[in-house]
Design a protein around this motif. Structure first.
Motif, mmCIF file in Angstrom:
data_model
loop_
_atom_site.group_PDB
_atom_site.id
_atom_site.type_symbol
_atom_site.label_atom_id
_atom_site.label_comp_id
_atom_site.label_asym_id
_atom_site.label_seq_id
_atom_site.Cartn_x
_atom_site.Cartn_y
_atom_site.Cartn_z
ATOM 1 N N ILE A 16 0.831 -1.184 0.179
ATOM 2 C CA ILE A 16 -0.178 -0.131 0.041
ATOM 3 C C ILE A 16 1.017 1.196 -0.148
ATOM 4 N N PHE A 17 0.764 2.006 -1.115
ATOM 5 C CA PHE A 17 1.582 3.135 -1.241
ATOM 6 C C PHE A 17 0.703 4.434 -1.178
ATOM 7 N N SER A 18 0.699 5.032 -0.007
ATOM 8 C CA SER A 18 -0.077 6.455 -0.030
ATOM 9 C C SER A 18 0.791 7.642 -0.141
ATOM 10 N N SER A 19 0.264 8.560 -0.734
ATOM 11 C CA SER A 19 1.320 9.755 -1.019
ATOM 12 C C SER A 19 0.431 10.811 -1.061
ATOM 13 N N GLN A 20 1.336 12.081 -0.757
ATOM 14 C CA GLN A 20 0.700 13.562 -1.224
ATOM 15 C C GLN A 20 1.647 14.271 -2.101
ATOM 16 N N ARG A 21 1.227 14.633 -3.219
ATOM 17 C CA ARG A 21 2.040 15.087 -4.311
ATOM 18 C C ARG A 21 2.397 16.507 -4.062
ATOM 19 N N THR A 22 3.651 17.006 -4.773
ATOM 20 C CA THR A 22 4.084 18.214 -4.825
ATOM 21 C C THR A 22 3.250 18.773 -6.043
ATOM 22 N N THR A 23 3.269 20.046 -6.132
ATOM 23 C CA THR A 23 2.520 20.916 -7.446
ATOM 24 C C THR A 23 3.225 20.698 -8.537
ATOM 25 N N GLY A 24 2.514 20.338 -9.651
ATOM 26 C CA GLY A 24 2.847 20.227 -10.851
ATOM 27 C C GLY A 24 3.064 18.793 -11.256
ATOM 28 N N ASP A 25 2.860 18.434 -12.605
ATOM 29 C CA ASP A 25 3.451 17.131 -12.881
ATOM 30 C C ASP A 25 4.646 16.679 -13.030
ATOM 31 N N LYS A 26 5.444 17.458 -13.541
ATOM 32 C CA LYS A 26 6.913 17.080 -13.581
ATOM 33 C C LYS A 26 7.182 15.867 -14.244
ATOM 34 N N GLY A 27 6.519 15.172 -15.165
ATOM 35 C CA GLY A 27 6.681 13.934 -15.796
ATOM 36 C C GLY A 27 6.194 12.888 -14.840
ATOM 37 N N TYR A 28 5.595 13.009 -13.878
ATOM 38 C CA TYR A 28 4.797 12.299 -12.918
ATOM 39 C C TYR A 28 3.908 11.229 -13.678
ATOM 40 N N GLY A 29 3.053 11.606 -14.274
ATOM 41 C CA GLY A 29 2.094 10.923 -15.065
ATOM 42 C C GLY A 29 2.698 9.767 -15.977
ATOM 43 N N LYS A 30 3.514 10.261 -16.656
ATOM 44 C CA LYS A 30 4.208 9.468 -17.669
ATOM 45 C C LYS A 30 4.901 8.141 -17.010
ATOM 46 N N MET A 31 5.723 8.682 -15.950
ATOM 47 C CA MET A 31 6.504 7.654 -15.152
ATOM 48 C C MET A 31 5.439 6.803 -14.500
ATOM 49 N N ALA A 32 4.416 7.060 -13.847
ATOM 50 C CA ALA A 32 3.443 6.315 -13.358
ATOM 51 C C ALA A 32 2.884 5.262 -14.125
ATOM 52 N N GLU A 33 2.536 5.687 -15.419
ATOM 53 C CA GLU A 33 2.117 4.666 -16.264
ATOM 54 C C GLU A 33 3.127 3.636 -16.630
ATOM 55 N N LYS A 34 4.325 4.207 -16.793
ATOM 56 C CA LYS A 34 5.517 3.374 -17.433
ATOM 57 C C LYS A 34 5.678 2.189 -16.108
ATOM 58 N N MET A 35 5.683 2.932 -14.642
ATOM 59 C CA MET A 35 6.063 2.071 -13.813
ATOM 60 C C MET A 35 4.755 0.737 -13.532
ATOM 61 N N VAL A 36 3.558 1.056 -13.637
ATOM 62 C CA VAL A 36 2.569 0.250 -13.878
ATOM 63 C C VAL A 36 2.930 -0.991 -14.896
ATOM 64 N N GLU A 37 3.161 -0.410 -16.103
ATOM 65 C CA GLU A 37 3.451 -1.358 -17.412
ATOM 66 C C GLU A 37 4.609 -2.310 -16.940
ATOM 67 N N LEU A 38 5.545 -1.777 -16.396
ATOM 68 C CA LEU A 38 6.877 -2.625 -15.862
ATOM 69 C C LEU A 38 6.744 -3.544 -14.687
ATOM 70 N N ALA A 39 6.018 -3.161 -13.761
ATOM 71 C CA ALA A 39 5.826 -3.709 -12.531
ATOM 72 C C ALA A 39 4.814 -5.136 -13.104
ATOM 73 N N SER A 40 3.727 -4.892 -14.144
ATOM 74 C CA SER A 40 3.155 -5.915 -14.491
ATOM 75 C C SER A 40 3.688 -7.163 -14.972
ATOM 76 N N GLN A 41 4.856 -6.715 -15.572
ATOM 77 C CA GLN A 41 5.628 -7.662 -16.315
ATOM 78 C C GLN A 41 6.869 -8.467 -15.366
#
Length: 108
Positions: A16-41
């Motif tokens: 369980i990963f709970s988080s509070q983000r900083t302001t702005g995306d800063k590449g977060y969205g793209k990296m989050a998608e990449k991590m889910v894809e990679l984790a699923s492999q």
């Protein structure tokens, strides 16, 4: 990452990963998608669920063993994401590892 993860019969493990983000995306969205894809492999990956509102995000990943969780934590691409998280994306976060002893799933 849509819907509820279809997990096997227990026991298995949840991170369980709970988080509070900083302001702005800063590449977060793209990296989050990449991590889910990679984790699923990864060996031992069972599924993932995630939700975020304006304040807190919670992602739960499911794994068949503590070794699988350890291997994912130590994966080189995941370590890059962890570093960026600590230095750019998160104001605060918590990681909890749990053993799932029982579950129930309902679907219409």
């Amino acid at each position: 990452m849509t819907g509820i993860a279809k997990t096997p019969e227990p026991p298995y493990f949840a991170v369980i990963f709970s988080s509070q983000r900083t302001t702005g995306d800063k590449g977060y969205g793209k990296m989050a998608e990449k991590m889910v894809e990679l984790a699923s492999q990864q060996k031992g990956f069972l599924g993932v669920e995630s939700a975020r509102d304006d304040g807190v995000g919670i992602t739960v990943s499911y794994w068949d063993s503590l070794d699988a969780i350890k291997n994912w934590k130590e994966h080189s691409a995941h370590q890059i994401a962890q570093d960026k998280g600590k230095n750019e994306w998160y104001k605060s976060f918590a990681i909890r590892v749990c053993k799932v002893e029982r579950d129930n799933f309902y679907e219409m």
